[in-house]
Design a protein around this motif. Structure first.
Motif, PDB file in Angstrom:
ATOM      1  N   ARG A   1      35.236  47.557  30.630  1.00 43.10           N
ATOM      2  CA  ARG A   1      36.428  46.783  30.966  1.00 43.10           C
ATOM      3  C   ARG A   1      36.556  46.622  32.481  1.00 43.10           C
ATOM      4  NH1 ARG A   1      41.223  49.511  31.447  1.00 43.10           N
ATOM      5  NH2 ARG A   1      42.695  48.103  32.340  1.00 43.10           N
ATOM      6  N   GLU A   2      36.345  47.699  33.196  1.00 44.78           N
ATOM      7  CA  GLU A   2      36.423  47.666  34.661  1.00 44.78           C
ATOM      8  C   GLU A   2      35.288  46.831  35.247  1.00 44.78           C
ATOM      9  OE1 GLU A   2      38.509  48.227  37.943  1.00 44.78           O
ATOM     10  OE2 GLU A   2      39.079  49.183  36.060  1.00 44.78           O
ATOM     11  N   ALA A   3      34.107  46.965  34.678  1.00 43.14           N
ATOM     12  CA  ALA A   3      32.958  46.184  35.151  1.00 43.14           C
ATOM     13  C   ALA A   3      33.193  44.691  34.939  1.00 43.14           C
ATOM     14  CB  ALA A   3      31.684  46.631  34.438  1.00 43.14           C
ATOM     15  N   VAL A   4      33.764  44.337  33.795  1.00 48.23           N
ATOM     16  CA  VAL A   4      34.056  42.934  33.503  1.00 48.23           C
ATOM     17  C   VAL A   4      35.113  42.409  34.468  1.00 48.23           C
ATOM     18  CG1 VAL A   4      35.146  41.405  31.805  1.00 48.23           C
ATOM     19  CG2 VAL A   4      33.322  42.941  31.099  1.00 48.23           C
ATOM     20  N   ALA A   5      36.140  43.216  34.729  1.00 43.46           N
ATOM     21  CA  ALA A   5      37.200  42.798  35.655  1.00 43.46           C
ATOM     22  C   ALA A   5      36.613  42.541  37.043  1.00 43.46           C
ATOM     23  CB  ALA A   5      38.299  43.851  35.721  1.00 43.46           C
ATOM     24  N   THR A   6      35.735  43.409  37.497  1.00 42.58           N
ATOM     25  CA  THR A   6      35.093  43.245  38.801  1.00 42.58           C
ATOM     26  C   THR A   6      34.220  41.994  38.821  1.00 42.58           C
ATOM     27  OG1 THR A   6      35.107  45.636  39.126  1.00 42.58           O
ATOM     28  CG2 THR A   6      33.578  44.365  40.487  1.00 42.58           C
ATOM     29  N   LYS A   7      33.472  41.795  37.750  1.00 45.87           N
ATOM     30  CA  LYS A   7      32.592  40.624  37.643  1.00 45.87           C
ATOM     31  C   LYS A   7      33.409  39.334  37.695  1.00 45.87           C
ATOM     32  CE  LYS A   7      29.397  38.520  34.322  1.00 45.87           C
ATOM     33  NZ  LYS A   7      28.767  38.693  32.996  1.00 45.87           N
ATOM     34  N   LEU A   8      34.482  39.279  36.912  1.00 46.90           N
ATOM     35  CA  LEU A   8      35.313  38.071  36.878  1.00 46.90           C
ATOM     36  C   LEU A   8      36.038  37.844  38.204  1.00 46.90           C
ATOM     37  CD1 LEU A   8      36.774  38.207  33.266  1.00 46.90           C
ATOM     38  CD2 LEU A   8      34.974  36.712  34.143  1.00 46.90           C
ATOM     39  N   LYS A   9      36.437  38.928  38.838  1.00 46.22           N
ATOM     40  CA  LYS A   9      37.097  38.792  40.145  1.00 46.22           C
ATOM     41  C   LYS A   9      36.126  38.162  41.138  1.00 46.22           C
ATOM     42  CE  LYS A   9      39.458  41.251  43.801  1.00 46.22           C
ATOM     43  NZ  LYS A   9      39.780  42.521  44.423  1.00 46.22           N
ATOM     44  N   GLY A  10      34.903  38.642  41.155  1.00 47.73           N
ATOM     45  CA  GLY A  10      33.897  38.077  42.055  1.00 47.73           C
ATOM     46  C   GLY A  10      33.589  36.625  41.728  1.00 47.73           C
ATOM     47  N   GLU A  11      33.604  36.316  40.454  1.00 45.43           N
ATOM     48  CA  GLU A  11      33.300  34.966  40.007  1.00 45.43           C
ATOM     49  C   GLU A  11      34.408  33.972  40.378  1.00 45.43           C
ATOM     50  OE1 GLU A  11      32.572  33.011  35.630  1.00 45.43           O
ATOM     51  OE2 GLU A  11      31.717  34.998  35.991  1.00 45.43           O
ATOM     52  N   PHE A  12      35.656  34.425  40.321  1.00 45.75           N
ATOM     53  CA  PHE A  12      36.782  33.510  40.514  1.00 45.75           C
ATOM     54  C   PHE A  12      37.497  33.668  41.856  1.00 45.75           C
ATOM     55  CE2 PHE A  12      36.208  33.193  35.958  1.00 45.75           C
ATOM     56  CZ  PHE A  12      36.375  31.840  35.764  1.00 45.75           C
ATOM     57  N   GLU A  13      37.122  34.660  42.636  1.00 48.43           N
ATOM     58  CA  GLU A  13      37.803  34.890  43.911  1.00 48.43           C
ATOM     59  C   GLU A  13      37.696  33.708  44.885  1.00 48.43           C
ATOM     60  OE1 GLU A  13      38.898  38.631  46.693  1.00 48.43           O
ATOM     61  OE2 GLU A  13      36.949  38.665  45.694  1.00 48.43           O
TER      62      GLU A  13
END
Length: 170
Positions: free
Chosen positions: A43-55
């Motif tokens: 869950r944390e890894a996905v949140a980090t991945k999506l943050k990087g993708e959409f930041e």
């Protein structure tokens, strides 16, 4: 309450019909899906991945919003000194910026929602596979979501096993 009465009534009817012995042999487990999703390291890894993708897109939206705020402040400050043509141009510029912001925000929200759903479904697939594996290896006939059962003993709960198995499948 009504659900509990239905379950109790069904149980009584099954036992009264002579199916009680088969029902008593049924091995049941429960899993708290909310807890499973909260405690997964993925869950944390996905949140980090999506943050990087959409930041980058988020920063662009924030910049557009800040530009719009500056334009509004400048317009309010200078409005009394502007000619009718300058006011019209400023209002058109602001309207154009607002339209651009709204379009980009809407696209961002749709893309972000879609990606979150995709990632959630990937995790759900792993969780379901873990539940299936644990159920088969332990001989469970039925696995219920913890929230669907009016009551379940903690010894029936396999949530920790599911979390452990899914955590290993990074």
């Amino acid at each position: 309450m009504n659900k509990a009465l239905k379950v109790a009534g069904l149980s009584f009817a099954l036992m009264a019909a002579g199916i009680g012995s088969a029902f008593a042999e049924t091995k049941i487990a429960v899993v708290d899906m909310g807890e499973v999703f909260q405690k997964l390291p993925q869950r944390e890894a996905v949140a980090t991945k999506l943050k990087g993708e959409f930041e980058p897109r988020m920063r662009e939206l924030q910049k557009l919003e800040a530009d719009g705020q500056k334009l509004v402040e400048k317009f309010k400050k200078d409005e009394s000194f502007m000619s009718a043509e300058q006011k019209k141009q400023s209002q058109e510029k602001l309207a154009k910026l607002q339209v651009e912001f709204n379009q980009k925000r809407q696209a961002f929200e749709q893309d972000n929602g879609r990606r979150q759903s995709e990632e959630r479904n990937k995790i759900l697939t792993k969780v379901q596979a873990a539940i299936d594996s644990i159920a088969k290896s332990n001989g469970y006939d039925l696995v219920l979501d913890r929230n669907a059962a009016p009551y379940a003993s903690s010894k029936l709960d396999i949530s920790a096993q599911v979390i452990s198995q899914v955590s290993k499948s990074n």
